[in-house]
Design a protein around this motif. Structure first.
Motif, PDB file in Angstrom:
ATOM      1  N   PRO A   1     -30.855 -29.957  -4.446  1.00  0.00           N
ATOM      2  CA  PRO A   1     -30.138 -29.908  -5.732  1.00  0.00           C
ATOM      3  C   PRO A   1     -31.005 -29.303  -6.842  1.00  0.00           C
ATOM      4  N   ASP A   2     -30.348 -28.559  -7.713  1.00  0.00           N
ATOM      5  CA  ASP A   2     -31.042 -27.947  -8.849  1.00  0.00           C
ATOM      6  C   ASP A   2     -30.076 -27.901 -10.045  1.00  0.00           C
ATOM      7  N   THR A   3     -30.574 -27.470 -11.191  1.00  0.00           N
ATOM      8  CA  THR A   3     -29.748 -27.390 -12.399  1.00  0.00           C
ATOM      9  C   THR A   3     -29.884 -26.006 -13.018  1.00  0.00           C
ATOM     10  N   VAL A   4     -28.748 -25.427 -13.394  1.00  0.00           N
ATOM     11  CA  VAL A   4     -28.738 -24.136 -14.077  1.00  0.00           C
ATOM     12  C   VAL A   4     -28.369 -24.359 -15.538  1.00  0.00           C
TER      13      VAL A   4
ATOM     14  N   GLY B   1     -25.172 -33.621 -23.982  1.00  0.00           N
ATOM     15  CA  GLY B   1     -24.149 -34.621 -23.699  1.00  0.00           C
ATOM     16  C   GLY B   1     -22.746 -34.052 -23.812  1.00  0.00           C
ATOM     17  N   PHE B   2     -22.556 -33.127 -24.771  1.00  0.00           N
ATOM     18  CA  PHE B   2     -21.248 -32.487 -24.943  1.00  0.00           C
ATOM     19  C   PHE B   2     -21.045 -31.361 -23.935  1.00  0.00           C
ATOM     20  N   ARG B   3     -22.091 -30.567 -23.715  1.00  0.00           N
ATOM     21  CA  ARG B   3     -22.017 -29.442 -22.771  1.00  0.00           C
ATOM     22  C   ARG B   3     -23.209 -29.520 -21.826  1.00  0.00           C
ATOM     23  N   PRO B   4     -23.068 -30.269 -20.737  1.00  0.00           N
ATOM     24  CA  PRO B   4     -24.199 -30.474 -19.820  1.00  0.00           C
ATOM     25  C   PRO B   4     -24.517 -29.219 -19.024  1.00  0.00           C
ATOM     26  N   ASP B   5     -25.770 -29.129 -18.633  1.00  0.00           N
ATOM     27  CA  ASP B   5     -26.166 -28.045 -17.734  1.00  0.00           C
ATOM     28  C   ASP B   5     -25.489 -28.240 -16.374  1.00  0.00           C
ATOM     29  N   LYS B   6     -25.374 -27.150 -15.611  1.00  0.00           N
ATOM     30  CA  LYS B   6     -24.577 -27.161 -14.382  1.00  0.00           C
ATOM     31  C   LYS B   6     -25.439 -27.487 -13.158  1.00  0.00           C
ATOM     32  N   PRO B   7     -25.092 -28.571 -12.416  1.00  0.00           N
ATOM     33  CA  PRO B   7     -25.827 -28.877 -11.178  1.00  0.00           C
ATOM     34  C   PRO B   7     -25.383 -27.935 -10.052  1.00  0.00           C
ATOM     35  N   ILE B   8     -26.326 -27.480  -9.262  1.00  0.00           N
ATOM     36  CA  ILE B   8     -26.005 -26.579  -8.142  1.00  0.00           C
ATOM     37  C   ILE B   8     -26.765 -27.045  -6.900  1.00  0.00           C
ATOM     38  N   LYS B   9     -26.341 -26.527  -5.751  1.00  0.00           N
ATOM     39  CA  LYS B   9     -27.024 -26.797  -4.483  1.00  0.00           C
ATOM     40  C   LYS B   9     -27.717 -25.519  -4.025  1.00  0.00           C
ATOM     41  N   THR B  10     -28.952 -25.653  -3.629  1.00  0.00           N
ATOM     42  CA  THR B  10     -29.725 -24.522  -3.118  1.00  0.00           C
ATOM     43  C   THR B  10     -30.290 -24.877  -1.746  1.00  0.00           C
ATOM     44  N   ASP B  11     -30.915 -23.888  -1.121  1.00  0.00           N
ATOM     45  CA  ASP B  11     -31.545 -24.133   0.182  1.00  0.00           C
ATOM     46  C   ASP B  11     -32.651 -25.179   0.080  1.00  0.00           C
TER      47      ASP B  11
END
Length: 470
Positions: free
Chosen positions: A61-64, A48-58
């Motif tokens: 959507p995904d999360t890093v 909640g304080f430091r969320p994982d980073k959402p990204i776009k892939t081929d």
């Protein structure tokens, strides 16, 4: 004071305990403090304080997962503070007249009580608990023994013991002082488990006259009395110590910023640790992996160049060093790592004294807490000794003890000897016999000294007659 007189007119034990749960100081937020002391529970590890980073892939959507670097600076601040304050035993300063052998015997017995209860390590633990949770209490009492106990210098039917009431272990403390500043009562709430491992709430109260223990009934959830004891010596056997805030209170936000900075930097390194190439145009072909002198083939007007990372690391380093320096300074915590000691030339005793000046001043400041704490402890022990050995009872007030904290310092015997030699005009300040005893490299200093004298005598006789003399 009788416990029942604290709240006259109350008919139910639960009503009495509501009154006993009052306290003269605000209760500490134990759960928050536990969280601060456990790096795995720091905010940096909270999604909640430091969320994982959402990204776009081929593939969509995904999360890093982002980097989460937590550091145990709170533990370091408290641990070093404890080592400096109680790395050496507490000094018991007294002035006893030569003819008062009875007081010397009482002092000797008190020191034995302290040693038997391992107060050297106990004091370090007390410091850590107060610095971490702002309060603690200890309870001194006697336990009967089957055979006479000789550990205090006399035969006794009792041993003197101590128990810590540690907030970290689930003890809720309720100290009360009156308008005159006298410590008039103390209560604690805690949980014990029955044979079926079911938790049962307990509540215990002490005054200068008695101790009463209650527990929650498993049937009607009302309180029932478990035990009751009377203090014939009219002294509450509780020592309570506290401070306003935890030792790291002023730097909590700075520590959080350090963790965020390190985590961001770790993420950045993950993206930029290896060279990246920016290409403007169309790539026709790549070199094979591991190929020497490999090239990238592009269509006409294609441009390729390495992305460089020039100044970011220096700015991060400056910010990190500044924050760490502020954390150490605001908490009087020295950096005693090997690299730091070498960089400031702390090989000499004077350099070490300068390095440790702030933590030593911090110990002096802490004496406002621990000197009264120790004085009450010694007063209770003297009273208990008077109870188990009647000959001490009339003299316990005659023995006055002034406790003194000795801040830890690395020995610099060579520097001290040089200073004393200069002060005496270069004259000898130690006898040969004393030097042998203090060397620590011989088991029997007396025998070693006699052997040296015999060798010197033999050598002097040989010098007088000379080699080859008949």
């Amino acid at each position: 004071m009788k416990i029942i007189d604290i709240a006259p007119g109350t008919k139910k034990v639960s009503d009495l305990i509501k009154v006993l749960k009052n306290r003269s100081t605000p209760a500490p937020d134990i759960e928050h403090m536990k969280k601060q002391l456990d790096p795995k529970k720091h905010d940096i590890n909270d999604a909640g304080f430091r969320p994982d980073k959402p990204i776009k892939t081929d593939k969509g959507p995904d999360t890093v997962k982002v980097a989460r670097v937590s550091v145990a600076l709170q533990k370091k601040i408290i641990g070093l503070g404890s080592a400096f304050a109680f790395g050496n035993p507490v000094q018991l300063n007294t002035e006893i007249e030569k003819e008062r052998k009875d007081l010397k015997e009482l002092l000797k017995a008190l020191k034995k009580v302290l040693k038997k209860n391992k107060t050297l390590s106990l004091d370090r633990k007390i410091y850590k608990v107060i610095s971490s949770f702002t309060e603690i209490a200890e309870y001194w009492y006697v336990v009967p023994v089957d055979t006479p106990y000789k550990g205090y210098g006399f035969d006794s039917d009792f041993k003197i013991r101590v128990s810590l009431f540690n907030p970290k272990e689930g003890n809720k403390l309720f100290p009360i002082w009156d308008d005159k500043g006298d410590f008039v009562r103390f209560s604690r709430e805690f949980t014990r488990y029955d044979i079926d491992n079911k938790p049962i709430e307990h509540f215990e109260t002490f005054t200068d006259e008695e101790r009463v223990l209650w527990k929650k009934s498993t049937t009607d959830q009302d309180w029932v009395e478990v035990s009751k004891s009377t203090f014939i010596y009219k002294k509450m056997p509780i020592v309570y110590g506290n401070q306003d805030e935890v030792d790291y209170y002023d730097v909590e936000d700075l520590i959080k910023e350090v963790e965020v900075l390190l985590s961001n930097f770790d993420d950045t390194i993950a993206y930029h640790a290896w060279p990246k190439i920016f290409i403007n145009g169309k790539v026709v072909g790549f070199a094979k992996k591991g190929e020497t002198g490999g090239i990238i083939e592009g269509a006409p007007n294609t441009d390729a160049k390495y992305l460089s990372w020039d100044h970011a690391p220096e700015s991060v380093k400056l910010s990190l060093e500044t924050k760490l320096r502020l954390i150490n300074s605001l908490t009087s915590t020295p950096d005693i790592s090997m690299d730091s000691m070498k960089s400031i030339g702390a090989e000499s005793g004077f350099a070490r004294k300068m390095l440790f000046m702030e933590p030593h001043l911090k110990v002096r400041d802490k004496e406002e807490i621990y000197i009264p704490y120790m004085e009450r402890r010694y007063s209770i022990i003297k009273t208990l000794l008077g109870e188990i050995n009647p000959k001490f009872k009339s003299i316990i007030d005659d023995l006055e003890i002034d406790p003194e904290l000795t801040p830890y310092m690395i020995d610099d015997e060579e520097g001290a000897l040089n200073l004393m030699t200069i002060a005496t005009g270069g004259k000898q300040i130690l006898s040969q016999k004393t030097a042998i005893a203090r060397s620590g490299i011989v088991e029997d200093s007396e025998a070693e000294y006699d052997l040296i004298l015999a060798e010197q005598k033999a050598a002097s006789q040989e010098d007088v007659f000379g080699p080859g003399t008949v």
